[in-house]
Design a protein around this motif. Structure first.
Motif, PDB file in Angstrom:
ATOM      1  N   HIS A 262       0.854  -1.188   0.000  1.00  0.00           N
ATOM      2  CA  HIS A 262       0.000   0.000   0.000  1.00  0.00           C
ATOM      3  C   HIS A 262       0.885   1.232   0.000  1.00  0.00           C
ATOM      4  CE1 HIS A 262      -3.205   2.822   1.225  1.00  0.00           C
ATOM      5  NE2 HIS A 262      -4.029   1.898   0.765  1.00  0.00           N
ATOM      6  N   GLN A 263       0.335   2.320  -0.557  1.00  0.00           N
ATOM      7  CA  GLN A 263       1.112   3.560  -0.598  1.00  0.00           C
ATOM      8  C   GLN A 263       1.315   4.150   0.797  1.00  0.00           C
ATOM      9  OE1 GLN A 263      -1.211   6.022  -3.165  1.00  0.00           O
ATOM     10  NE2 GLN A 263      -2.866   6.328  -1.679  1.00  0.00           N
ATOM     11  N   ASN A 264       0.462   3.768   1.736  1.00  0.00           N
ATOM     12  CA  ASN A 264       0.622   4.204   3.118  1.00  0.00           C
ATOM     13  C   ASN A 264       1.517   3.207   3.848  1.00  0.00           C
ATOM     14  OD1 ASN A 264       0.446   5.009   5.765  1.00  0.00           O
ATOM     15  ND2 ASN A 264      -1.787   4.901   5.906  1.00  0.00           N
ATOM     16  N   PRO A 265       2.728   3.600   4.262  1.00  0.00           N
ATOM     17  CA  PRO A 265       3.632   2.641   4.921  1.00  0.00           C
ATOM     18  C   PRO A 265       3.145   2.173   6.275  1.00  0.00           C
ATOM     19  CG  PRO A 265       4.530   4.872   5.013  1.00  0.00           C
ATOM     20  CD  PRO A 265       3.331   4.932   4.121  1.00  0.00           C
ATOM     21  N   ASP A 266       2.130   2.841   6.832  1.00  0.00           N
ATOM     22  CA  ASP A 266       1.587   2.413   8.123  1.00  0.00           C
ATOM     23  C   ASP A 266       0.591   1.262   7.975  1.00  0.00           C
ATOM     24  OD1 ASP A 266       3.044   4.296   9.551  1.00  0.00           O
ATOM     25  OD2 ASP A 266       1.511   5.841   9.318  1.00  0.00           O
ATOM     26  N   ALA A 267       0.185   0.969   6.743  1.00  0.00           N
ATOM     27  CA  ALA A 267      -0.734  -0.161   6.530  1.00  0.00           C
ATOM     28  C   ALA A 267       0.014  -1.459   6.799  1.00  0.00           C
ATOM     29  CB  ALA A 267      -1.264  -0.140   5.100  1.00  0.00           C
ATOM     30  N   ASP A 268      -0.532  -2.301   7.661  1.00  0.00           N
ATOM     31  CA  ASP A 268       0.136  -3.543   8.004  1.00  0.00           C
ATOM     32  C   ASP A 268      -0.899  -4.585   8.417  1.00  0.00           C
ATOM     33  OD1 ASP A 268      -0.307  -1.956  10.432  1.00  0.00           O
ATOM     34  OD2 ASP A 268       0.702  -3.592  11.470  1.00  0.00           O
ATOM     35  N   GLY A 269      -0.455  -5.835   8.556  1.00  0.00           N
ATOM     36  CA  GLY A 269      -1.338  -6.890   9.037  1.00  0.00           C
ATOM     37  C   GLY A 269      -1.623  -7.969   8.013  1.00  0.00           C
ATOM     38  N   VAL A 270      -2.329  -8.998   8.463  1.00  0.00           N
ATOM     39  CA  VAL A 270      -2.651 -10.165   7.635  1.00  0.00           C
ATOM     40  C   VAL A 270      -4.162 -10.217   7.418  1.00  0.00           C
ATOM     41  CG1 VAL A 270      -2.701 -11.640   9.698  1.00  0.00           C
ATOM     42  CG2 VAL A 270      -2.504 -12.680   7.428  1.00  0.00           C
ATOM     43  N   ALA A 271      -4.567 -10.585   6.204  1.00  0.00           N
ATOM     44  CA  ALA A 271      -5.987 -10.765   5.873  1.00  0.00           C
ATOM     45  C   ALA A 271      -6.127 -12.047   5.067  1.00  0.00           C
ATOM     46  CB  ALA A 271      -6.521  -9.570   5.085  1.00  0.00           C
ATOM     47  N   THR A 272      -7.264 -12.702   5.206  1.00  0.00           N
ATOM     48  CA  THR A 272      -7.531 -13.950   4.484  1.00  0.00           C
ATOM     49  C   THR A 272      -8.881 -13.832   3.785  1.00  0.00           C
ATOM     50  OG1 THR A 272      -6.330 -15.134   6.219  1.00  0.00           O
ATOM     51  CG2 THR A 272      -7.570 -16.459   4.647  1.00  0.00           C
ATOM     52  N   TYR A 273      -8.948 -14.330   2.551  1.00  0.00           N
ATOM     53  CA  TYR A 273     -10.128 -14.161   1.708  1.00  0.00           C
ATOM     54  C   TYR A 273     -10.698 -15.512   1.285  1.00  0.00           C
ATOM     55  CZ  TYR A 273      -8.047  -9.519   1.420  1.00  0.00           C
ATOM     56  OH  TYR A 273      -7.494  -8.301   1.738  1.00  0.00           O
ATOM     57  N   THR A 301       2.054 -15.302  15.095  1.00  0.00           N
ATOM     58  CA  THR A 301       3.019 -14.319  14.573  1.00  0.00           C
ATOM     59  C   THR A 301       2.866 -12.943  15.180  1.00  0.00           C
ATOM     60  OG1 THR A 301       1.602 -13.563  12.749  1.00  0.00           O
ATOM     61  CG2 THR A 301       3.000 -15.509  12.345  1.00  0.00           C
ATOM     62  N   GLY A 302       1.700 -12.633  15.703  1.00  0.00           N
ATOM     63  CA  GLY A 302       1.477 -11.293  16.236  1.00  0.00           C
ATOM     64  C   GLY A 302       1.168 -10.247  15.180  1.00  0.00           C
ATOM     65  N   LEU A 303       0.980 -10.642  13.904  1.00  0.00           N
ATOM     66  CA  LEU A 303       0.600  -9.682  12.873  1.00  0.00           C
ATOM     67  C   LEU A 303      -0.766  -9.082  13.202  1.00  0.00           C
ATOM     68  CD1 LEU A 303       1.615 -11.555   9.579  1.00  0.00           C
ATOM     69  CD2 LEU A 303       2.621  -9.430  10.435  1.00  0.00           C
ATOM     70  N   ARG A 304      -0.954  -7.846  12.804  1.00  0.00           N
ATOM     71  CA  ARG A 304      -2.248  -7.190  13.022  1.00  0.00           C
ATOM     72  C   ARG A 304      -3.360  -7.992  12.337  1.00  0.00           C
ATOM     73  NH1 ARG A 304      -3.565  -1.821  13.951  1.00  0.00           N
ATOM     74  NH2 ARG A 304      -1.438  -1.151  13.378  1.00  0.00           N
ATOM     75  N   ASN A 305      -4.491  -8.151  13.002  1.00  0.00           N
ATOM     76  CA  ASN A 305      -5.612  -8.918  12.468  1.00  0.00           C
ATOM     77  C   ASN A 305      -6.466  -8.032  11.562  1.00  0.00           C
ATOM     78  OD1 ASN A 305      -7.732 -10.611  11.936  1.00  0.00           O
ATOM     79  ND2 ASN A 305      -8.260 -11.018  14.061  1.00  0.00           N
ATOM     80  N   CYS A 306      -6.351  -8.230  10.264  1.00  0.00           N
ATOM     81  CA  CYS A 306      -7.175  -7.499   9.295  1.00  0.00           C
ATOM     82  C   CYS A 306      -8.406  -8.317   8.894  1.00  0.00           C
ATOM     83  CB  CYS A 306      -6.343  -7.130   8.067  1.00  0.00           C
ATOM     84  SG  CYS A 306      -4.995  -5.982   8.427  1.00  0.00           S
ATOM     85  N   LEU A 331       4.419  -5.790   2.494  1.00  0.00           N
ATOM     86  CA  LEU A 331       5.839  -5.621   2.186  1.00  0.00           C
ATOM     87  C   LEU A 331       6.233  -4.155   2.257  1.00  0.00           C
ATOM     88  CD1 LEU A 331       8.267  -7.358   1.447  1.00  0.00           C
ATOM     89  CD2 LEU A 331       7.649  -7.104  -0.969  1.00  0.00           C
ATOM     90  N   THR A 332       5.271  -3.251   2.079  1.00  0.00           N
ATOM     91  CA  THR A 332       5.536  -1.811   2.123  1.00  0.00           C
ATOM     92  C   THR A 332       5.574  -1.273   3.549  1.00  0.00           C
ATOM     93  OG1 THR A 332       3.152  -1.555   1.736  1.00  0.00           O
ATOM     94  CG2 THR A 332       4.618  -1.301  -0.168  1.00  0.00           C
ATOM     95  N   SER A 333       5.229  -2.109   4.521  1.00  0.00           N
ATOM     96  CA  SER A 333       5.294  -1.698   5.929  1.00  0.00           C
ATOM     97  C   SER A 333       6.653  -2.054   6.502  1.00  0.00           C
ATOM     98  CB  SER A 333       4.196  -2.411   6.730  1.00  0.00           C
ATOM     99  OG  SER A 333       4.494  -2.406   8.113  1.00  0.00           O
ATOM    100  N   PRO A 334       7.426  -1.083   7.003  1.00  0.00           N
ATOM    101  CA  PRO A 334       8.735  -1.422   7.595  1.00  0.00           C
ATOM    102  C   PRO A 334       8.624  -2.473   8.690  1.00  0.00           C
ATOM    103  CG  PRO A 334       8.534   0.954   7.308  1.00  0.00           C
ATOM    104  CD  PRO A 334       7.184   0.375   7.006  1.00  0.00           C
ATOM    105  N   LYS A 335       7.548  -2.391   9.488  1.00  0.00           N
ATOM    106  CA  LYS A 335       7.364  -3.350  10.584  1.00  0.00           C
ATOM    107  C   LYS A 335       7.127  -4.753  10.050  1.00  0.00           C
ATOM    108  CE  LYS A 335       3.502  -3.416  12.916  1.00  0.00           C
ATOM    109  NZ  LYS A 335       2.403  -3.071  13.865  1.00  0.00           N
TER     110      LYS A 335
END
Length: 384
Positions: A262-273, A301-306, A331-335
């Motif tokens: 995402h263009q916003n580097p603060d976007a982070d987390g895992v999502a499932t579809y 993993t502790g990834l943010r729950n999207c 991948l665009t999130s430094p964290k």
């Protein structure tokens, strides 16, 4: 096809506009000179269409969005529907017929908008019971009878019951089951790309690494595993090709691995579809698998729950088995990137998916808490 987007002109744009007008998402332009212009207003209409159809919302008309627009031209009764082996009919009219038959208790499989053999058999069964010629063709006479009858079942309950029974009957063991592991992108399409000093991280490479790790773990658990692509830079298969491979192999499950950006580097987390439509039709077992995968990854993993989401992407819609797509971090999130490039973190992601696959086949009465299955053993045992 290349994506058609804002600023472009031509006959293709005229065609796109005409479909959007017919769907009530766009007004006929006051200035005829705009009829072939992909304006900001057209982009908004495309985004609204994509949102309603469960597609990726980017405002561009790529191959998948175009096929969805083309399918949206048709409403039930606009043409005769029949089964063609070489070139199956596709469209919203087919989906409407499938939904109608499903609501009346006939087995047409998934409401994917493709007039395949299962749809033809379901329609033939309906025709036979109604005293019509059971030819599997939906013409004026069959359509008239369909419109006269009320609904017997609301929603996707018959499909839900069939999927649940199929899973229960196969038992809890993973041994001998067949699974498709799909590393996203590949070939000339690297997916999300992020430079990191002298290094260059790509979604396709990380997804392939995750896929090969998952292949090894699942094979050790006794499953037969197939990857949809290899590591070489050759042209990657389309989502339609990947779905067809899974169907041809009669796989039990499909898991597609992606990494978001995402263009916003603060976007982070895992999502499932999983497969699902805006009117509530869903793949029940796909939705269950998505929930299990999502919860296991978050716990381990502790990834943010999207969270999990219903989509009509072709890879999810055209597969005839429970199928999910997992976007493992940004991948665009430094964290997230700091974790994704760590092999040990990718191992935890794989362990989470293996645990979810095993829990998929556990009956409710012997299921275990999220994050508690030990997947370090080569073959998974039932909980005591």
């Amino acid at each position: 096809m290349r994506a058609i987007k804002r600023g472009e002109r031509g006959p293709a744009v005229t065609e796109i506009r005409s479909i959007l007008v017919a769907l009530g998402l766009l007004q006929i332009p006051a200035d005829p000179a705009e009829a072939d212009d992909f304006t900001v207003v057209v982009e908004r209409a495309v985004r609204a269409f994509q949102q309603d159809r469960g597609l990726s919302v980017d405002g561009e008309v790529g191959a998948e969005t175009w096929r969805a627009l083309d399918a949206a031209r048709w409403t039930l009764g606009a043409r005769t529907l029949y089964f063609s082996v070489s070139d199956p009919l596709r469209g919203d009219d087919v989906r409407q017929l499938q939904e109608r038959l499903l609501e009346m208790g006939y087995d047409v499989g998934r409401t994917d908008g493709v007039y395949g053999p299962r749809t033809a058999r379901g329609l033939s069964a309906f025709q036979r019971e109604m005293g019509l010629p059971p030819d599997g063709t939906c013409g004026p006479q069959t359509l008239q009878v369909l419109r006269r009858l009320g609904r017997k079942v609301v929603g996707g309950s018959p499909l839900k019951l069939r999927e649940e029974v199929t899973i229960r009957q196969t038992g809890p063991s993973l041994v001998g089951r067949q699974i498709i592991v799909d590393p996203g992108h590949g070939g000339s399409d690297p997916g999300v790309v992020v430079p990191d000093g002298p290094l260059r991280w790509t979604e396709s490479d990380l997804a392939y690494d995750l896929a090969t790790r998952l292949e090894g773990r699942l094979a050790a658990a006794g499953m037969r595993v197939h990857l949809t692509r290899g590591p070489l830079p050759i042209e990657a298969p389309s989502d339609l090709d990947r779905a067809q491979l899974a169907n041809d192999l009669a796989a039990d499950l499909l898991i597609s691995l992606h990494i978001d950006g995402h263009q916003n580097p603060d976007a982070d987390g895992v999502a499932t579809y999983h497969y699902g439509t805006s009117n509530g039709v869903t793949s029940t077992m796909g939705e269950r698998l998505a929930g299990l995968v999502q919860r296991e990854i978050v716990a381990r993993t502790g990834l943010r729950n999207c969270h999990t989401h219903a989509k009509t992407w072709e890879l999810l819609r055209y597969t005839r088995m429970p199928a999910v797509r997992v976007d493992v971090g940004y991948l665009t999130s430094p964290k997230d990137r700091a974790q994704l490039i760590d092999p040990m973190f990718r191992e935890r992601v794989v362990e989470a998916i293996v645990a979810a696959v095993q829990r998929m086949y556990y009956p409710v009465e012997i299921d275990v808490k999220t994050g508690t299955i030990d997947v370090s053993a080569l073959r998974l045992a039932l909980p005591s």
